[in-house]
Design a protein around this motif. Structure first.
Motif, PDB file in Angstrom:
ATOM      1  N   LEU A 101      43.102  45.540  52.015  1.00 46.84           N
ATOM      2  CA  LEU A 101      43.830  46.049  50.846  1.00 46.84           C
ATOM      3  C   LEU A 101      43.605  45.162  49.632  1.00 46.84           C
ATOM      4  N   SER A 102      43.601  43.834  49.868  1.00 45.17           N
ATOM      5  CA  SER A 102      43.391  42.937  48.734  1.00 45.17           C
ATOM      6  C   SER A 102      41.979  43.091  48.164  1.00 45.17           C
ATOM      7  N   ILE A 103      41.037  43.473  49.021  1.00 43.25           N
ATOM      8  CA  ILE A 103      39.668  43.686  48.543  1.00 43.25           C
ATOM      9  C   ILE A 103      39.586  44.968  47.727  1.00 43.25           C
ATOM     10  N   LEU A 104      40.215  46.035  48.256  1.00 41.98           N
ATOM     11  CA  LEU A 104      40.126  47.325  47.571  1.00 41.98           C
ATOM     12  C   LEU A 104      40.806  47.277  46.200  1.00 41.98           C
ATOM     13  N   ALA A 105      41.795  46.373  46.073  1.00 39.89           N
ATOM     14  CA  ALA A 105      42.536  46.308  44.807  1.00 39.89           C
ATOM     15  C   ALA A 105      41.995  45.240  43.871  1.00 39.89           C
ATOM     16  N   ASP A 107      40.181  43.021  41.059  1.00 35.23           N
ATOM     17  CA  ASP A 107      40.008  43.271  39.630  1.00 35.23           C
ATOM     18  C   ASP A 107      38.522  43.231  39.284  1.00 35.23           C
ATOM     19  N   TYR A 108      37.861  44.356  39.476  1.00 34.19           N
ATOM     20  CA  TYR A 108      36.414  44.449  39.288  1.00 34.19           C
ATOM     21  C   TYR A 108      36.107  45.932  39.202  1.00 34.19           C
ATOM     22  N   PRO A 109      35.040  46.318  38.475  1.00 31.76           N
ATOM     23  CA  PRO A 109      34.750  47.761  38.394  1.00 31.76           C
ATOM     24  C   PRO A 109      34.636  48.393  39.786  1.00 31.76           C
ATOM     25  N   VAL A 110      35.412  49.460  40.046  1.00 28.53           N
ATOM     26  CA  VAL A 110      35.486  49.994  41.409  1.00 28.53           C
ATOM     27  C   VAL A 110      34.150  50.436  41.967  1.00 28.53           C
ATOM     28  N   ASP A 111      33.317  51.020  41.104  1.00 30.59           N
ATOM     29  CA  ASP A 111      32.041  51.534  41.631  1.00 30.59           C
ATOM     30  C   ASP A 111      31.094  50.394  41.980  1.00 30.59           C
ATOM     31  N   LYS A 112      31.493  49.166  41.706  1.00 27.32           N
ATOM     32  CA  LYS A 112      30.613  48.021  41.992  1.00 27.32           C
ATOM     33  C   LYS A 112      31.109  47.210  43.176  1.00 27.32           C
ATOM     34  N   VAL A 113      32.117  47.706  43.849  1.00 29.90           N
ATOM     35  CA  VAL A 113      32.638  46.980  45.005  1.00 29.90           C
ATOM     36  C   VAL A 113      32.547  47.861  46.241  1.00 29.90           C
ATOM     37  N   SER A 114      32.029  47.328  47.341  1.00 33.01           N
ATOM     38  CA  SER A 114      32.091  48.027  48.618  1.00 33.01           C
ATOM     39  C   SER A 114      32.572  47.028  49.646  1.00 33.01           C
ATOM     40  N   LYS A 145      47.044  47.679  40.120  1.00 39.20           N
ATOM     41  CA  LYS A 145      46.332  47.624  38.844  1.00 39.20           C
ATOM     42  C   LYS A 145      47.268  47.927  37.685  1.00 39.20           C
ATOM     43  N   LYS A 146      48.226  48.818  37.929  1.00 41.06           N
ATOM     44  CA  LYS A 146      49.146  49.191  36.861  1.00 41.06           C
ATOM     45  C   LYS A 146      49.982  47.995  36.418  1.00 41.06           C
ATOM     46  N   PHE A 147      50.494  47.243  37.386  1.00 38.44           N
ATOM     47  CA  PHE A 147      51.397  46.147  37.027  1.00 38.44           C
ATOM     48  C   PHE A 147      50.727  44.788  37.106  1.00 38.44           C
ATOM     49  N   ASN A 148      49.440  44.820  37.402  1.00 35.63           N
ATOM     50  CA  ASN A 148      48.686  43.578  37.395  1.00 35.63           C
ATOM     51  C   ASN A 148      49.317  42.507  38.283  1.00 35.63           C
ATOM     52  N   ILE A 149      49.641  42.844  39.491  1.00 38.40           N
ATOM     53  CA  ILE A 149      50.356  41.905  40.350  1.00 38.40           C
ATOM     54  C   ILE A 149      49.396  40.977  41.085  1.00 38.40           C
ATOM     55  N   GLU A 150      49.904  39.883  41.551  1.00 43.03           N
ATOM     56  CA  GLU A 150      49.179  38.931  42.389  1.00 43.03           C
ATOM     57  C   GLU A 150      50.114  38.432  43.467  1.00 43.03           C
ATOM     58  N   LEU A 285      34.155  37.166  54.074  1.00 47.61           N
ATOM     59  CA  LEU A 285      35.519  36.708  54.326  1.00 47.61           C
ATOM     60  C   LEU A 285      35.832  36.864  55.808  1.00 47.61           C
ATOM     61  N   ASP A 286      36.559  35.902  56.381  1.00 44.07           N
ATOM     62  CA  ASP A 286      37.122  36.110  57.709  1.00 44.07           C
ATOM     63  C   ASP A 286      38.236  37.140  57.570  1.00 44.07           C
ATOM     64  N   CYS A 287      38.570  37.779  58.690  1.00 42.65           N
ATOM     65  CA  CYS A 287      39.559  38.855  58.592  1.00 42.65           C
ATOM     66  C   CYS A 287      40.910  38.370  58.089  1.00 42.65           C
ATOM     67  N   ASP A 288      41.167  37.072  58.169  1.00 40.28           N
ATOM     68  CA  ASP A 288      42.479  36.594  57.721  1.00 40.28           C
ATOM     69  C   ASP A 288      42.437  35.968  56.327  1.00 40.28           C
ATOM     70  N   HIS A 289      41.311  36.053  55.658  1.00 41.67           N
ATOM     71  CA  HIS A 289      41.223  35.463  54.315  1.00 41.67           C
ATOM     72  C   HIS A 289      41.311  36.549  53.253  1.00 41.67           C
ATOM     73  N   TYR A 290      42.450  36.619  52.611  1.00 46.30           N
ATOM     74  CA  TYR A 290      42.621  37.675  51.616  1.00 46.30           C
ATOM     75  C   TYR A 290      42.409  37.140  50.204  1.00 46.30           C
ATOM     76  N   PHE A 291      42.196  38.065  49.271  1.00 43.52           N
ATOM     77  CA  PHE A 291      42.070  37.701  47.862  1.00 43.52           C
ATOM     78  C   PHE A 291      43.437  37.285  47.346  1.00 43.52           C
ATOM     79  N   ASN A 292      43.596  36.023  47.049  1.00 41.73           N
ATOM     80  CA  ASN A 292      44.857  35.573  46.490  1.00 41.73           C
ATOM     81  C   ASN A 292      44.791  35.656  44.972  1.00 41.73           C
ATOM     82  N   ASN A 293      43.562  35.707  44.471  1.00 36.47           N
ATOM     83  CA  ASN A 293      43.327  35.790  43.037  1.00 36.47           C
ATOM     84  C   ASN A 293      42.397  36.969  42.819  1.00 36.47           C
ATOM     85  N   SER A 294      42.907  38.025  42.209  1.00 40.07           N
ATOM     86  CA  SER A 294      42.117  39.254  42.137  1.00 40.07           C
ATOM     87  C   SER A 294      40.907  39.101  41.216  1.00 40.07           C
TER      88      SER A 294
END
Ligand code: UPG
Ligand code: MN
Length: 811
Positions: A101-105, A107-114, A145-150, A285-294
């Motif tokens: 979820l942190s990867i899908l969200a 902060d990068y152009p969506v069509d450039k992330v898989s 993205k709407k509320f720019n949360i971290e 990323l290992d499965c337990d390493h999430y994006f803490n900084n988008s």
């Protein structure tokens, strides 16, 4: 300056030590001097790569100005993100879901992330959890993205407290946050239901929702599986925006094939992603390493897309940071000294070593190519060393260069066209696409490429596209078929995969080797520490899990040390700088320090029991050397803490754990490594358990029996016995025996204080220690002490009544 002074003092210290043997305890003296020399060498290996620490700053606003202007299509490069997972029981699907979820969200152009998830466990649970995750992402991503949360991993986002009374908080935000929290709770319930269902395997194996049996029912024998979720054709989020593509991939497994653990999984993803999206950059990323900084991807792009220096960068490594570690970080899980001192030092040489996760790579660097040669030499050729110093170390490489001259001349021809492009790329484009060369040579170079990369024309063609992108000619269905082909288990046979291409095989710590090979090809890496930690993961917080993790790392290092890739011998004449080499030597040789360390930790007990010591009685000059050495050690440590900002507590933990790990995990690693090399006995990759959602550190106190605990326990006990014996002896013998006792007691306390966190871990929360370990250790310790008293090898035979001196009444 202090380091130089310390070197000089060390010289005098050893001069004294070697010239002044202890006559009545020659063996004691000899053992201690050998150990001390080894410690000095390992200090040099550790210290020298820290000459030029670097702190970097990024300017995201400038990156946007150049590549990502508002209102214009973004020119940022695409990134393929890899997540590895293997065992849904040890790595809870909820953890993986949060990472995804942190990867899908991001902060990068969506069509450039898989996002590619590798499932080495071929678990339907992981598959179904991912399917749920992709559904939940449709609501989660627009909210982020709407509320720019971290951070954008829901578990960790909702765990942090927010101040509702702050006037900046919008009411609409509060409402939507509450709704989203409810949605997440429901999502969690669904995931937990899946986990509960997966506890008991039905007799006929798992069946999918459409009634067909799950192809991965036999974990060791199943076909490759790929499923694409989301992306262009996969529907949109609740606001109608596109979502990044999410791909589930489980490579084919058959008995009789070596799957090369995580490295094999990563290589499969390199190929799948090359076929499907072929982004020029990868993040693993290992499965337990999430994006803490988008914004982490943008941070990396500040270096990768730098028009001047970027082309030479093979990867941007972020430090590993962790959640859920006990306040005192008892087992040095955070590894602060390594991440904030050593790695910053390396960044001033040729770049940090790769640590296995949280690292953005240039795809081309995986294809076994040399780094592009820049026309203008970099301003600092050989770090901070004057040129005359380089001559010496480059000399060995010179001979080799001459013999390969004809080859490099050939390369030069192609290079002149475009200095940045790898050789193969140009050959291929010229011959294959423009069709200038004759058909025969086309076939020849194609053969060469197939030998290197395997039998997939689509993949081979993709390696020639330096800026990424896929060939648009093929239909999605045929691409998927090709993707299945490249993850079949025979694909890598007789190719360069794992040898020169991709993640490198041959060790359980694929990370060191992979980065090492790239540095040998002349690439440089970058260490990036954003203010807000880029990624966060979990660490094993109980003693046994931690020791097993350290054991695996050390075993990997021993394997590399005993392999053809040993940094002592490998890769001269390439692009590896000598200080960088020193640090790789340090990273692979450190487990061997366990042998002198165990010996050295035994010495104080022996001294106390026999009444002998490792030095003769000190003269005034000698005391001066000892004192200056201690002051130098003290001063270097203080200064190091000053420039790095590492606190004294973290630094001290690190010292302690160096001893604890040294006398347990590292020692076993050396033995297992030798067994593997000499007798071919292989060891498994035991995946580190990740904490689930049970908080409150119950794990910290969890006690699991493991043989790793025996040596440190024994050392602790014999030293404690030694202290008791020494003190009681001194009490019996009166005032003058206290003087010589002091040094020995100090020595024994040094050991005990270092092992203290270990002792705490042994006792656990309820002060319950399994009896087995007490029994074993007391047994070993008493056997050992008794032997000592009987044999007493350190006493000269003419010394009269031997037994009286040991302080124990053994008659
Ligand atoms: O056959 C395997 C075994 C492991 N993994 C994955 O490898 C990763 C790392 O395993 P883990 O047990 O969590 O190792 P750690 O000790 O936490 O990992 C550190 O050390 C490893 C090297 O031993 C590196 O690979 C890791 O990136 C680094 O975080 C996990 O995502 C696993 O799912 C696989 O994909 N396939
Ligand atoms: Mn891990």
């Amino acid at each position: 300056m202090i380091i130089i002074i310390r070197l000089v003092v060390l010289g005098f210290f050893f001069h004294y030590r070697v010239m002044h043997p202890v006559n009545d305890a020659y063996a004691l003296w000899l053992v201690s001097v050998i150990c001390e020399i080894w410690f000095a060498i390992s200090w040099i290996l550790d210290q020298f790569p820290k000459w030029l620490p670097v702190d970097r700053e990024t300017y995201l606003d400038r990156l946007s100005l150049r590549y990502d202007k508002e209102g214009q299509p973004s020119q940022l490069s695409s990134v393929d993100i890899f997540v590895s997972t293997v065992d849904p029981l040890k790595e809870p699907p909820l953890v993986t879901a949060n990472t995804v979820l942190s990867i899908l969200a991001v902060d990068y152009p969506v069509d450039k992330v898989s996002c590619y998830v590798s499932d080495d466990g071929a678990a339907m649970l992981t598959f179904e959890a991912l399917s749920e995750t992709s559904e939940f992402a449709r609501k989660w991503v627009p909210f982020c993205k709407k509320f720019n949360i971290e951070p954008r991993a829901p578990e960790f986002y909702f765990a942090q407290k927010i101040d509702y009374l702050q006037d900046k908080v919008l009411t609409s935000f509060i409402k939507e946050r509450r709704a989203m929290k409810r949605e997440y709770e429901e999502f969690k319930v669904r995931i937990n239901a899946l986990v509960a269902k997966a506890q008991k395997v039905p007799e006929e194996g798992w069946t999918m929702q459409d009634g067909t049996p799950w192809p991965g029912n036999n974990v060791r024998d199943h076909p490759g599986m790929i499923q694409v979720f989301l992306g262009q054709s996969g529907g949109h989020d609740t606001e109608g925006n596109e979502l990044p593509r999410l791909v589930y991939a489980s490579r084919e497994k058959r008995p009789g094939f070596n799957h090369h653990k995580k490295a094999g999984a990563m290589n499969a993803l390199v190929r799948v992603s090359a076929v499907l999206t072929n982004a020029p950059y990868l993040l693993n990323l290992d499965c337990d390493h999430y994006f803490n900084n988008s914004k982490a991807l943008k941070e990396a792009m500040c270096f990768m897309m730098d028009p001047l220096l970027g082309k030479k960068v093979c990867y941007v490594q972020f430090p590993q940071r962790f959640d859920g570690i006990d306040r005192h970080d008892r087992y040095a899980n955070r590894n602060i000294v390594f991440f904030d001192i050593n790695m910053k030092g390396l960044d001033g040489i040729q770049g940090p070593i790769y640590v296995g996760t949280g690292c953005v790579f240039r795809r081309q660097a995986f294809y076994g190519n040399d780094a592009p040669k820049t026309k203008k030499p970099p301003t600092r050729t050989c770090n901070c060393w004057p040129n005359w110093c380089c001559c010496g170390c480059c000399f060995s490489g010179r001979k080799k260069k001459k013999t390969t001259k004809s080859k490099s001349e050939k390369k030069q021809k192609f290079r002149r066209l475009d200095s940045g492009a790898p050789v193969f790329a140009l050959e291929g484009i010229e011959e294959g696409i423009e069709g200038i060369e004759s058909e025969k040579s086309t076939m020849l170079s194609e053969k060469k490429l197939e030998k290197k990369f395997g039998q997939s024309p689509v993949f081979v063609a993709s390696t020639l596209l330096e800026d990424g992108g896929t060939l648009k000619i093929a239909s999605p269905a045929s691409l998927l078929k090709e993707a299945i082909h490249v993850i079949s288990c025979g694909y890598e046979d007789k190719t360069d995969w794992g040898k020169e291409v991709g993640w490198i095989y041959g060790s359980v710590t694929e990370d060191i080797l992979t980065g090492f090979k790239m540095h040998c090809h002349g690439w440089r890496s970058i260490y990036c520490i954003p203010d807000r930690p880029a990624f966060k993961g979990s660490a094993p917080i109980n003693l046994s899990d931690r020791l097993h993790q350290v054991l695996r790392w050390a075993l990997g290092s021993v394997e590399i040390f005993l392999s053809r890739h040993c940094p002592l011998w490998y890769g001269y004449g390439g692009g590896l700088k000598w200080l960088e080499r020193l640090s790789y030597i340090n990273a692979t040789v450190y487990p061997w320090t366990s042998i002198p360390l165990v010996a050295y930790c035994t010495l104080p007990a022996v001294c106390l029991l026999t009444g002998k010591f490792i030095t003769p009685e000190l003269s005034n000059v000698a005391s001066l050397w000892f004192l200056s050495l201690f002051i130098c050690i003290f001063a270097t440590s203080i200064l190091e803490m000053r420039w790095s900002g590492v606190g004294i507590d973290d630094w001290w933990r690190n010292e302690q754990f160096w001893v604890i790990g040294g006398v347990s995990a590292h020692l076993f690693a050396v033995v297992q490594g030798l067994l593997k090399v000499l007798a071919g006995i292989d060891t498994n990759f035991t995946v580190t358990s990740k904490a689930g959602d049970d908080e409150d550190f119950s794990e910290l106190y969890a006690f699991k029996w493991t043989t790793l605990l025996i040596p440190p326990t024994t050392l602790l006990i014999i030293n404690l016995i030694g202290v008791v014996a020494g003190v009681s002896n001194a009490i019996n013998n009166g005032y003058e025996s206290w003087g010589p006792l002091f040094g020995k007691l100090f020595f024994a306390f040094w050991v005990i204080v270092h092992l203290y966190p270990f002792l705490k871990g042994l006792l656990g929360r309820q002060n319950r220690t399994p009896t087995i370990i007490i029994v074993w250790s007391i047994l070993l310790a008493s056997i050992f002490s008794l032997l000592w008293v009987r044999v007493d090898p350190f006493l000269a035979k003419s010394d009269g009544p031997v037994l009286e001196e040991c302080g124990l009444d053994c008659h």
